[in-house]
Design an enzyme around this catalytic site. Structure first.
Site, short mmCIF file in Angstrom:
data_model
loop_
_atom_site.label_atom_id
_atom_site.label_comp_id
_atom_site.label_asym_id
_atom_site.label_seq_id
_atom_site.Cartn_x
_atom_site.Cartn_y
_atom_site.Cartn_z
N CYS A 208 0.84 -1.20 0.00
CA CYS A 208 0.00 0.00 0.00
C CYS A 208 0.87 1.25 0.00
O CYS A 208 2.04 1.21 0.41
CB CYS A 208 -0.92 0.00 1.22
SG CYS A 208 -0.06 -0.23 2.78
N PRO A 209 0.33 2.37 -0.45
CA PRO A 209 1.11 3.62 -0.43
C PRO A 209 1.22 4.17 0.98
O PRO A 209 0.47 3.80 1.88
CB PRO A 209 0.28 4.55 -1.33
CG PRO A 209 -1.12 4.03 -1.21
CD PRO A 209 -1.00 2.54 -1.06
N ARG A 237 6.75 0.87 1.82
CA ARG A 237 7.35 2.07 2.39
C ARG A 237 7.70 1.81 3.85
O ARG A 237 6.88 1.27 4.61
CB ARG A 237 6.38 3.26 2.28
CG ARG A 237 6.22 3.81 0.87
CD ARG A 237 7.48 4.50 0.38
NE ARG A 237 7.35 5.10 -0.93
CZ ARG A 237 7.71 4.51 -2.07
NH1 ARG A 237 8.20 3.28 -2.04
NH2 ARG A 237 7.57 5.14 -3.22
N ASP A 261 12.52 -4.52 2.81
CA ASP A 261 13.40 -3.92 1.81
C ASP A 261 13.43 -2.41 1.96
O ASP A 261 14.16 -1.73 1.24
CB ASP A 261 12.90 -4.29 0.41
CG ASP A 261 13.85 -3.84 -0.69
OD1 ASP A 261 15.05 -4.20 -0.61
OD2 ASP A 261 13.41 -3.14 -1.63
N GLU A 266 16.18 6.17 5.25
CA GLU A 266 17.11 5.50 4.34
C GLU A 266 18.21 6.46 3.89
O GLU A 266 17.90 7.62 3.59
CB GLU A 266 16.35 4.93 3.14
CG GLU A 266 15.33 3.90 3.53
CD GLU A 266 14.49 3.38 2.37
OE1 GLU A 266 13.76 2.40 2.55
OE2 GLU A 266 14.55 3.99 1.27
N HIS A 285 16.67 -1.63 -0.03
CA HIS A 285 15.77 -1.00 -1.00
C HIS A 285 16.15 -1.40 -2.44
O HIS A 285 16.27 -0.55 -3.33
CB HIS A 285 15.76 0.52 -0.84
CG HIS A 285 14.47 1.14 -1.31
ND1 HIS A 285 13.89 2.20 -0.66
CD2 HIS A 285 13.65 0.85 -2.35
CE1 HIS A 285 12.78 2.55 -1.29
NE2 HIS A 285 12.61 1.73 -2.32
#
Length: 322
Positions: A208-209, A237, A261, A266, A285
């Site tokens: 999901c965003p 995310r 990930d 980050e 990532h």
């Protein structure tokens, strides 16, 4: 037309040339751009391409020549799309380029958490099999996916692809999407509420965003509702997780495993609690970054620019609503 790429290294670290974009204008590529250099580097550009370098309202206002913003990704939260729309600047992203790559990464996490291939390979190579009294051994419980239930939070193209692969493994699939009522059925997937999904699933994977509604959605209360020993995977995310709560659930063995990930900040900070949590796999990532996916991203980026130059922009995320 002058085209400036603010952070191009991850898309092309040397194996994915910018030729298709360079053919469309005067191209300048910066591998990375610190915040203090954004305006200087973007000054005079008609088109700015960015992946993670932010373009906020003040920056957009300071770039009078800017006519187009291209996001070198699917997510576009690094751009103030309202500020761009107020200037009639289209913001165009690249949807779907990493669907296969990310879906496969989900199962790389899941299979490793269930079978611990890397651990057993290392054990064999230090002599533990040679010294073993039996013809086989295992150091961790071996888990089959067949018959297990996977819960998928966010059931767009990515979530559906993960569901298809899970189904091929013989897993039952539960899906949650806020748009369930407007979506057609996808047998044999079952739509359920978010609470039911977390409570019933052996594996929960997030697709999901990030929004105000989803930030920190996997918190202490939601973790407590999950099955003892359930596995959680996040390739969406980082801020979807309350990382301290997730680490605590891993360390007290309520959560059986985690594959991430993405993290909240980050690159990952040395004090991130997930770094020392039990049964936790972290990749940097990279789920999206197969060469095939990056080549697709480059091609669609060029297609988006070509469409804009032709007066019919595509993949516009801030287009006025009809």
């Amino acid at each position: 037309m002058r085209i400036v790429v603010l952070d191009g290294y991850t898309l092309n670290p040397g194996d994915n040339p910018w030729d298709a974009v360079a053919a469309l204008g005067e191209l300048t590529v910066h591998d990375r751009t610190p915040r203090e250099a954004i305006r200087e580097r973007a000054a005079g550009a008609h088109m700015v391409l960015t992946n993670k370098t932010p373009l906020d309202a003040d920056t957009i206002a300071a770039l009078p020549d800017l006519a187009y913003i291209g996001v070198l990704a699917t997510g576009y939260d690094v751009v103030d799309i309202r500020a761009a729309a107020a200037r009639s600047i289209p913001v165009c992203n690249v949807p779907g380029y990493g669907t296969e790559a990310v879906a496969q990464h989900v199962f790389a996490f899941l299979l490793e958490l269930c079978r611990r291939i890397a651990r057993h390979d290392a054990s064999v190579k230090v002599g533990n099999w040679s010294a073993n009294k039996d013809w086989c051994f295992w150091e961790t419980t071996q888990i089959e996916l067949t018959g297990k239930t996977m819960g998928i939070v966010g059931f767009g193209n990515m979530g559906k692809r993960v569901g298809q692969i899970a189904n091929a493994f013989g897993m039952k699939v539960l899906a949650y999407s806020p748009n369930t009522r407007t979506m057609p059925g996808y047998e044999p997937f079952s739509y359920v509420s978010l609470d039911e999904l977390f409570a019933r699933s052996d594996v929960v994977t997030l697709h999901c965003p990030l929004s105000d509604a989803t930030r920190g959605m996997v918190n202490r209360v939601r973790l407590a509702s999950m099955k003892q020993g359930a596995i959680l995977i996040n390739t969406a995310r980082g801020p979807l997780l309350d990382e301290a709560a997730v680490a605590a659930a891993l360390n007290d063995n309520h959560l059986g495993g985690l594959g991430v990930d993405v993290v909240a900040v980050e690159p990952i900070r040395p004090d991130n609690p997930l770094l020392t949590a039990k049964n936790c796999l972290i990749t940097p990532h990279m789920a999206w970054a197969t060469l095939t996916a990056r080549q697709t991203l480059m091609r669609v980026t060029a297609d988006n620019i070509r469409a804009f130059l032709a007066g019919a922009p595509t993949n516009v995320v801030n287009a006025p609503k009809a």
